[in-house]
Scaffold this active site. Sequence first.
Site, PDB file in Angstrom:
ATOM      1  N   ASN A   7       0.859  -1.183   0.000  1.00  0.00           N
ATOM      2  CA  ASN A   7       0.000   0.000   0.000  1.00  0.00           C
ATOM      3  C   ASN A   7       0.894   1.232   0.000  1.00  0.00           C
ATOM      4  O   ASN A   7       1.476   1.580   1.028  1.00  0.00           O
ATOM      5  CB  ASN A   7      -0.885  -0.042   1.266  1.00  0.00           C
ATOM      6  CG  ASN A   7      -1.695   1.225   1.445  1.00  0.00           C
ATOM      7  OD1 ASN A   7      -1.792   2.054   0.536  1.00  0.00           O
ATOM      8  ND2 ASN A   7      -2.283   1.391   2.621  1.00  0.00           N
ATOM      9  N   TRP A   8       0.985   1.881  -1.159  1.00  0.00           N
ATOM     10  CA  TRP A   8       1.892   3.039  -1.270  1.00  0.00           C
ATOM     11  C   TRP A   8       1.308   4.293  -0.623  1.00  0.00           C
ATOM     12  O   TRP A   8       2.007   5.287  -0.488  1.00  0.00           O
ATOM     13  CB  TRP A   8       2.197   3.329  -2.743  1.00  0.00           C
ATOM     14  CG  TRP A   8       3.007   2.283  -3.438  1.00  0.00           C
ATOM     15  CD1 TRP A   8       3.381   1.053  -2.968  1.00  0.00           C
ATOM     16  CD2 TRP A   8       3.552   2.380  -4.768  1.00  0.00           C
ATOM     17  NE1 TRP A   8       4.118   0.381  -3.915  1.00  0.00           N
ATOM     18  CE2 TRP A   8       4.234   1.171  -5.025  1.00  0.00           C
ATOM     19  CE3 TRP A   8       3.528   3.357  -5.760  1.00  0.00           C
ATOM     20  CZ2 TRP A   8       4.891   0.925  -6.244  1.00  0.00           C
ATOM     21  CZ3 TRP A   8       4.174   3.119  -6.975  1.00  0.00           C
ATOM     22  CH2 TRP A   8       4.854   1.918  -7.202  1.00  0.00           C
ATOM     23  N   LYS A   9       0.034   4.263  -0.278  1.00  0.00           N
ATOM     24  CA  LYS A   9      -0.644   5.446   0.287  1.00  0.00           C
ATOM     25  C   LYS A   9      -0.448   6.637  -0.663  1.00  0.00           C
ATOM     26  O   LYS A   9      -0.376   6.432  -1.872  1.00  0.00           O
ATOM     27  CB  LYS A   9      -0.147   5.719   1.709  1.00  0.00           C
ATOM     28  CG  LYS A   9      -0.202   4.447   2.568  1.00  0.00           C
ATOM     29  CD  LYS A   9      -0.055   4.711   4.034  1.00  0.00           C
ATOM     30  CE  LYS A   9      -0.104   3.377   4.780  1.00  0.00           C
ATOM     31  NZ  LYS A   9      -0.148   3.521   6.220  1.00  0.00           N
ATOM     32  N   HIS A  93      -9.637   1.013   4.795  1.00  0.00           N
ATOM     33  CA  HIS A  93      -8.383   1.256   5.515  1.00  0.00           C
ATOM     34  C   HIS A  93      -8.642   2.233   6.670  1.00  0.00           C
ATOM     35  O   HIS A  93      -9.442   3.156   6.533  1.00  0.00           O
ATOM     36  CB  HIS A  93      -7.336   1.824   4.549  1.00  0.00           C
ATOM     37  CG  HIS A  93      -5.967   1.854   5.147  1.00  0.00           C
ATOM     38  ND1 HIS A  93      -5.574   2.845   6.024  1.00  0.00           N
ATOM     39  CD2 HIS A  93      -4.923   1.003   5.035  1.00  0.00           C
ATOM     40  CE1 HIS A  93      -4.330   2.592   6.409  1.00  0.00           C
ATOM     41  NE2 HIS A  93      -3.911   1.481   5.825  1.00  0.00           N
ATOM     42  N   GLU A  95      -7.054   4.674   7.742  1.00  0.00           N
ATOM     43  CA  GLU A  95      -6.843   6.095   7.425  1.00  0.00           C
ATOM     44  C   GLU A  95      -8.063   6.678   6.726  1.00  0.00           C
ATOM     45  O   GLU A  95      -8.370   7.852   6.873  1.00  0.00           O
ATOM     46  CB  GLU A  95      -5.565   6.250   6.573  1.00  0.00           C
ATOM     47  CG  GLU A  95      -4.323   6.057   7.433  1.00  0.00           C
ATOM     48  CD  GLU A  95      -3.111   5.518   6.699  1.00  0.00           C
ATOM     49  OE1 GLU A  95      -3.085   5.557   5.454  1.00  0.00           O
ATOM     50  OE2 GLU A  95      -2.176   5.041   7.383  1.00  0.00           O
ATOM     51  N   GLU A 162      -5.403  -4.973  10.737  1.00  0.00           N
ATOM     52  CA  GLU A 162      -4.470  -3.857  10.864  1.00  0.00           C
ATOM     53  C   GLU A 162      -4.763  -3.081  12.149  1.00  0.00           C
ATOM     54  O   GLU A 162      -5.568  -2.133  12.130  1.00  0.00           O
ATOM     55  CB  GLU A 162      -4.613  -2.921   9.658  1.00  0.00           C
ATOM     56  CG  GLU A 162      -4.245  -3.551   8.336  1.00  0.00           C
ATOM     57  CD  GLU A 162      -3.601  -2.526   7.411  1.00  0.00           C
ATOM     58  OE1 GLU A 162      -2.476  -2.795   6.974  1.00  0.00           O
ATOM     59  OE2 GLU A 162      -4.200  -1.480   7.153  1.00  0.00           O
ATOM     60  N   GLY A 168       2.231   2.505  10.741  1.00  0.00           N
ATOM     61  CA  GLY A 168       3.143   3.634  10.588  1.00  0.00           C
ATOM     62  C   GLY A 168       3.874   4.020  11.863  1.00  0.00           C
ATOM     63  O   GLY A 168       4.491   5.080  11.936  1.00  0.00           O
ATOM     64  N   SER A 207       3.326  -1.796  10.279  1.00  0.00           N
ATOM     65  CA  SER A 207       4.772  -1.773  10.513  1.00  0.00           C
ATOM     66  C   SER A 207       5.468  -3.085  10.163  1.00  0.00           C
ATOM     67  O   SER A 207       6.448  -3.470  10.815  1.00  0.00           O
ATOM     68  CB  SER A 207       5.081  -1.373  11.967  1.00  0.00           C
ATOM     69  OG  SER A 207       4.616  -0.064  12.226  1.00  0.00           O
ATOM     70  N   GLY A 228       2.805  -1.112   4.260  1.00  0.00           N
ATOM     71  CA  GLY A 228       2.782   0.305   3.903  1.00  0.00           C
ATOM     72  C   GLY A 228       4.174   0.820   3.596  1.00  0.00           C
ATOM     73  O   GLY A 228       4.708   0.609   2.507  1.00  0.00           O
ATOM     74  N   GLY A 229       4.797   1.472   4.573  1.00  0.00           N
ATOM     75  CA  GLY A 229       6.102   2.122   4.369  1.00  0.00           C
ATOM     76  C   GLY A 229       7.136   1.237   3.692  1.00  0.00           C
ATOM     77  O   GLY A 229       7.842   1.685   2.773  1.00  0.00           O
TER      78      GLY A 229
HETATM   79  P1  PGA Z   1       2.706   0.539   7.561  1.00  0.00           P
HETATM   80  O1  PGA Z   1       1.229   0.681   6.930  1.00  0.00           O
HETATM   81  O2  PGA Z   1       3.275  -0.750   7.040  1.00  0.00           O
HETATM   82  O3  PGA Z   1       3.451   1.744   7.072  1.00  0.00           O
HETATM   83  O4  PGA Z   1       2.540   0.517   9.045  1.00  0.00           O
HETATM   84  C1  PGA Z   1       0.396  -0.432   6.779  1.00  0.00           C
HETATM   85  C2  PGA Z   1      -0.915  -0.010   6.208  1.00  0.00           C
HETATM   86  O5  PGA Z   1      -1.392   1.083   6.545  1.00  0.00           O
HETATM   87  O6  PGA Z   1      -1.523  -0.731   5.401  1.00  0.00           O
END
Ligand code: PGA
Length: 248
Positions: A7-9, A93, A95, A162, A168, A207, A228-229
Amino acid sequence: MRVVAGNWKAHRSTAEAEALCVALAEALQPGIGGVQVVICPPFTALHVARHRLPAEIHVGAQDVFWEDAGAFTGEVTPPMLTGLGCSHVIVGHSERRQHFGETDHTVSRKLQACWRHRLTPILCVGETLQEREQGHTIAVLRRQVHGALNGTVPAPLCVAYEPVWAIGTGKAARPSDCSEGLATLRGELQGLWGAAARSVPHLYGGSVNAGNCAPLWNEGGADGALVGGASLEASVFAAICRSAGEGV
Ligand code: PGA
């Protein structure tokens, strides 16, 4: 089959996305058996991702609207995504729930929209730190799965546990927390879908990196990860995919 989704956000311009896809295509060679890899860049990079990644790597969006077309300024609909070669969509998600008013009800509408167009949703659920500290984790997970899937019939789906406090933050859940959350989700889905729930991959997200992923599958029982990251670094993401492929 395990699933590892990136997930590149809201990261990477189109030009940067193209470079990252080229690097990913290289890093993921010669292919990873037993793992379905899904790359979810921003909408603006879906086209370039589909063209730059090899066909065996799936491309997904990070959100979708529930109608097929109409006067809905700013929205991106399921036929637009299938037209770009997408096969997956991240839905619900945290967010989006936190910043953009996503609710269990809108999540449920989006899942139905995905299935009308043969898109596989990656349904995200998870508790906040406060909910965990108050002992509400299981109730929150049950409510989110039930709210999203009540009244549905079995269809292609991935579920991602999640925990919001792990996203994050650099603080991934312990394998024991992961397996507890996933057991709740699997049980809830089995209650709704019966035996068909067993074929649904249950991922962990929050994470995940190349150093902490192996215990999440081996001890935590995850069928893969939503990353994500660490998905923005081709070699790191490829290492996570390779780890998921070991011992499958
Ligand atoms: P993260 O994000 O790996 O940066 O914690 C995961 C996600 O939000 O899907």
